[in-house]
Design a protein around this motif. Structure first.
Motif, PDB file in Angstrom:
ATOM      1  N   LYS A   1       3.963   0.346  12.435  1.00  8.96           N
ATOM      2  CA  LYS A   1       4.164   1.503  11.539  1.00  8.96           C
ATOM      3  C   LYS A   1       5.195   1.258  10.574  1.00  8.96           C
ATOM      4  CE  LYS A   1       1.760   4.517  13.946  1.00  8.96           C
ATOM      5  NZ  LYS A   1       0.198   4.654  13.769  1.00  8.96           N
ATOM      6  N   THR A   2       5.257   1.983   9.434  1.00  8.75           N
ATOM      7  CA  THR A   2       6.421   1.562   8.629  1.00  8.75           C
ATOM      8  C   THR A   2       7.511   2.382   9.062  1.00  8.75           C
ATOM      9  OG1 THR A   2       5.825   3.743   7.124  1.00  8.75           O
ATOM     10  CG2 THR A   2       5.002   1.485   6.643  1.00  8.75           C
ATOM     11  N   TRP A   3       8.741   2.143   8.460  1.00 13.03           N
ATOM     12  CA  TRP A   3       9.996   2.717   9.002  1.00 13.03           C
ATOM     13  C   TRP A   3       9.986   4.291   9.171  1.00 13.03           C
ATOM     14  CZ3 TRP A   3      13.607  -0.135  11.286  1.00 13.03           C
ATOM     15  CH2 TRP A   3      13.574  -1.556  10.903  1.00 13.03           C
ATOM     16  N   GLN A   4       9.416   4.866   7.993  1.00 17.98           N
ATOM     17  CA  GLN A   4       9.490   6.364   7.945  1.00 17.98           C
ATOM     18  C   GLN A   4       8.476   7.094   9.044  1.00 17.98           C
ATOM     19  OE1 GLN A   4      11.816   8.729   7.211  1.00 17.98           O
ATOM     20  NE2 GLN A   4      11.419   8.472   5.069  1.00 17.98           N
ATOM     21  N   GLN A   5       7.293   6.066   9.202  1.00 16.34           N
ATOM     22  CA  GLN A   5       6.177   6.598  10.017  1.00 16.34           C
ATOM     23  C   GLN A   5       6.648   6.558  11.460  1.00 16.34           C
ATOM     24  OE1 GLN A   5       3.197   3.947   9.064  1.00 16.34           O
ATOM     25  NE2 GLN A   5       1.949   5.471   7.697  1.00 16.34           N
TER      26      GLN A   5
ATOM     27  N   GLU B   1       3.220   1.367   0.744  1.00 19.18           N
ATOM     28  CA  GLU B   1       3.839   0.412   1.428  1.00 19.18           C
ATOM     29  C   GLU B   1       5.111   0.655   2.017  1.00 19.18           C
ATOM     30  OE1 GLU B   1       4.047  -2.553  -1.781  1.00 19.18           O
ATOM     31  OE2 GLU B   1       6.199  -2.461  -1.455  1.00 19.18           O
ATOM     32  N   GLY B   2       5.839   1.711   1.929  1.00 16.36           N
ATOM     33  CA  GLY B   2       6.971   2.004   2.602  1.00 16.36           C
ATOM     34  C   GLY B   2       8.095   1.269   1.903  1.00 16.36           C
TER      35      GLY B   2
ATOM     36  N   ARG C   1      11.609  -1.307   1.903  1.00 22.38           N
ATOM     37  CA  ARG C   1      12.108  -2.513   2.848  1.00 22.38           C
ATOM     38  C   ARG C   1      13.415  -2.376   3.575  1.00 22.38           C
ATOM     39  NH1 ARG C   1       9.184  -7.208   1.541  1.00 22.38           N
ATOM     40  NH2 ARG C   1       7.446  -6.626   0.261  1.00 22.38           N
TER      41      ARG C   1
ATOM     42  N   SER D   1      15.232  -5.459  12.339  1.00 25.41           N
ATOM     43  CA  SER D   1      14.593  -5.616  11.214  1.00 25.41           C
ATOM     44  C   SER D   1      14.497  -7.037  10.800  1.00 25.41           C
ATOM     45  CB  SER D   1      15.388  -4.932   9.982  1.00 25.41           C
ATOM     46  OG  SER D   1      14.607  -5.109   8.867  1.00 25.41           O
TER      47      SER D   1
ATOM     48  N   THR E   1      11.267  -6.570   6.251  1.00 21.47           N
ATOM     49  CA  THR E   1       9.960  -6.213   5.747  1.00 21.47           C
ATOM     50  C   THR E   1      10.150  -4.659   5.743  1.00 21.47           C
ATOM     51  OG1 THR E   1       8.934  -6.261   7.899  1.00 21.47           O
ATOM     52  CG2 THR E   1       8.888  -8.187   6.422  1.00 21.47           C
ATOM     53  N   SER E   2       8.913  -4.110   5.619  1.00 22.24           N
ATOM     54  CA  SER E   2       8.543  -2.493   5.470  1.00 22.24           C
ATOM     55  C   SER E   2       8.389  -1.972   6.885  1.00 22.24           C
ATOM     56  CB  SER E   2       7.587  -2.139   4.266  1.00 22.24           C
ATOM     57  OG  SER E   2       6.506  -2.635   4.659  1.00 22.24           O
ATOM     58  N   LYS E   3       8.346  -2.763   7.833  1.00 20.21           N
ATOM     59  CA  LYS E   3       7.841  -2.498   9.205  1.00 20.21           C
ATOM     60  C   LYS E   3       8.783  -3.082  10.374  1.00 20.21           C
ATOM     61  CE  LYS E   3       2.949  -2.310   8.854  1.00 20.21           C
ATOM     62  NZ  LYS E   3       1.731  -2.703   8.721  1.00 20.21           N
TER      63      LYS E   3
END
Lengths: 408, 160
Positions: A72-76, A332-333, A335, A358, A361-363
């Motif tokens: 998932k992306t960070w916010q997800q 894409e979220g 980074r 981390s 990246t965006s995940k």
């Protein structure tokens, strides 16, 4: 009568130690047992009524949340953290958001910090209410359970009012809050603050001097402080043994250093002591909520970071820049700089820590949830050592674990 | 060799003085001290930190899989001192196995079983190294980076 032989039930594996009268019995408690408060299996060896050995078998609620986070992306990830400890979801949101904000070097406005503190404390009361109700029902005090769940319903309505969700709130986001507090929140909190002290008094009247409750909890569930620290136990269990530890005081986060409150301790180190600690914690939480209510600052509820925080709908529709950021964040979220960070908060059950790695990246590359229930449950073998099986239920309740939190 | 900024830190300096060469590197970011420990000497370093520096609680142990880098597994020990309220992380990079710290902190028991279960790293001298979260007959180690998130065990595709 004595001549009739009953065949042994297949699930009770009996082993004869002595050809005389002594028999050791292995008993399966759980996975579906009302007092395990989830899906926990404990294999108990019994010598008469005394437990000689207990092994916890966990993993029935393992859902691979840590693996899911990596895709998932960070916010997800925020909604996933709700599902870890479903009774104190906002503490999980808070720990995760603080960890990522630490990596990003993001400063959250004071208003958001105060709301985070306020709602975390309401979460603490919510979680303690479930604990109080369920551990009282384990000991036969039925009415406490109903009263606790009545008040919990009020708290869930409060959460719904703030976030739109009763249990899986996801109200804290990286960079602040999901939304500003709804209009009229002061009325709701005021009502809550007016009602709760008398309710806590009512529960205390039901249990504090209740002779049955005292008989079943005083002197029960002893485990030495050294053993607890060795097994990784944190939170109210340590405080029930007289150790004054609280991450809100020791390592303040999210402006907890601006509030005055006490860390309650008891020296009895039994189930009753842990009960008193948690009841006092609820009162201290009310003190903190009152201070939030009185001193709530005005201003923004999200950080000034357009590349991380979603712009509000109005700006997104009228400003080109905001539209571009909105598109980038959603598709894409954002980074996060490479590195790793550990952030712990005092959840209702103890130390809840998020170790976040981390790779730029965006995940997230890896998220490890250091959950309090996992550490606390490890001490079960020691807690059950040489106690009668009837007392084991009271000890189990006093640990206050959530199996979703243990298995993740 | 320790970087200069880390070598000046009292904790790192004490460790270096007692066990020269045990710490092979480190970082100090966001106020959090991280020390890289030679995997062969992790038990020594742990015992020193517990007895001499009051890191009486092992808060947790976890692992990060840096596949395809070799050696790929980074074991991370999260330590907490209740006297100074300092968090310390020890890291050891291993290919497949490392000594267990169970005899120093018993809380390592379940955490090391979890790493064994989800990453397949073996711990020497662990009293009861079994799977803890996954079923006992499970094949593979889910948190490894070369283990897919879905579509591995069951296929949800329509039958041909």
């Amino acid at each position: 009568m004595a001549d009739i032989e009953t065949p042994a039930a297949p699930y009770l594996e009996e082993t004869v130690i002595d050809s005389g009268t002594t028999r050791e019995m292995t008993l399966n408690m759980g996975p579906q047992h009302p007092s395990t408060h989830g899906v926990l299996r404990i294999v108990i060896k019994l010598d008469g009524e005394i437990i000689t050995d207990a092994k916890a078998d966990i993993g029935y609620l393992h859902t691979g949340i840590e693996k899911q986070c990596e895709s998932k992306t960070w916010q997800q990830v925020v909604p996933l953290t709700d599902r870890v400890d479903y009774l104190s979801n906002l503490s999980n949101n808070l720990a995760y958001c603080l960890a990522v904000e630490k990596l990003l070097g993001l400063e959250v406005p004071l208003r958001a910090q105060y709301f985070r503190v306020m709602l975390s404390e309401i979460t603490r009361i919510n979680s303690h209410l479930i604990w109080l109700g369920t551990s009282a029902i384990d000991l036969g005090a039925m009415s406490v359970f109903f009263y606790c769940f009545r008040e919990r319903e009020e708290i869930l309505r409060l959460f719904e009012f703030f976030s739109g969700q009763r249990m899986m709130t996801s109200y804290f986001r990286i960079g602040g809050l999901a939304l500003d507090a709804p209009r009229g929140w002061r009325k709701w909190i005021k009502k809550f603050l007016d009602v709760m002290p008398s309710r806590i008094e009512m529960w205390e009247n039901l249990l504090n001097e209740n002779p049955i409750f005292k008989k079943r909890t005083q002197g029960v569930g002893f485990i030495s402080l050294e053993d607890m620290l060795d097994f990784g136990v944190t939170g109210p269990m340590l405080r029930g043994a007289g150790m004054k530890v609280d991450l809100r005081k020791d390592v303040p986060y999210s402006s907890y250093d601006k509030f005055t409150f006490d860390v309650p301790t008891q020296t009895s180190n039994d189930v009753y002591g842990r009960y008193l600690v948690r009841m006092e914690e609820m009162k201290q939480s009310l003190r903190i909520i009152q201070q939030c209510y009185d001193g709530m600052p005005e201003g923004d509820w999200t950080a000034d970071a357009p590349k991380i925080v979603l712009p509000d709908r109005e700006r997104m529709k009228t400003q080109m820049e905001a539209l571009i950021y909105h598109f980038k964040i959603v598709t894409e979220g954002f980074r996060v700089p490479a590195g790793d960070v550990y952030q712990a908060v005092e959840s209702p059950r103890g130390e809840l820590g998020y170790y976040v790695v981390s790779d730029g990246t965006s995940k997230p590359y890896r998220i490890f949830m250091r959950t309090p229930s996992f550490g606390n449950l490890q001490s079960l073998a020691k807690l059950f050592e040489r106690v009668p099986i009837a007392d084991s239920i009271a000890s189990l309740g006093s640990m206050d674990f959530v199996l979703g939190d243990t298995d993740r | 060799m320790l970087p200069e900024a880390i070598a000046a830190h009292p904790l790192a300096a004490a460790l270096e003085a007692r066990l020269p060469g045990a710490a092979t590197g480190g970082t100090l970011e966001n106020g959090e001290l991280v020390l890289h420990i030679d995997p062969a000497r992790i038990v020594e370093a742990g015992r020193f930190l517990k007895t001499d520096h009051k890191f009486i609680q092992l808060t947790g142990v976890t692992c990060v899989d840096w596949h395809p880098r070799e050696p790929r597994f980074e074991i991370v020990y999260l330590l907490r001192s209740y006297e100074t309220n300092v968090y310390l992380r020890l890291k050891s990079t291993v290919a497949e196995s490392i000594d267990s710290v169970y005899e120093i902190w018993r809380s390592a028991d379940w955490y090391e079983r979890e790493i064994f279960d989800l990453f397949g790293v073996k711990f020497h001298n662990h009293p009861d190294l079994r799977r803890i979260l996954m079923p006992e007959n499970w094949k593979g180690h889910p948190l490894r980076k070369d283990y897919p998130v879905h579509g591995f065990k069951y296929s949800y595709a329509e039958p041909q």
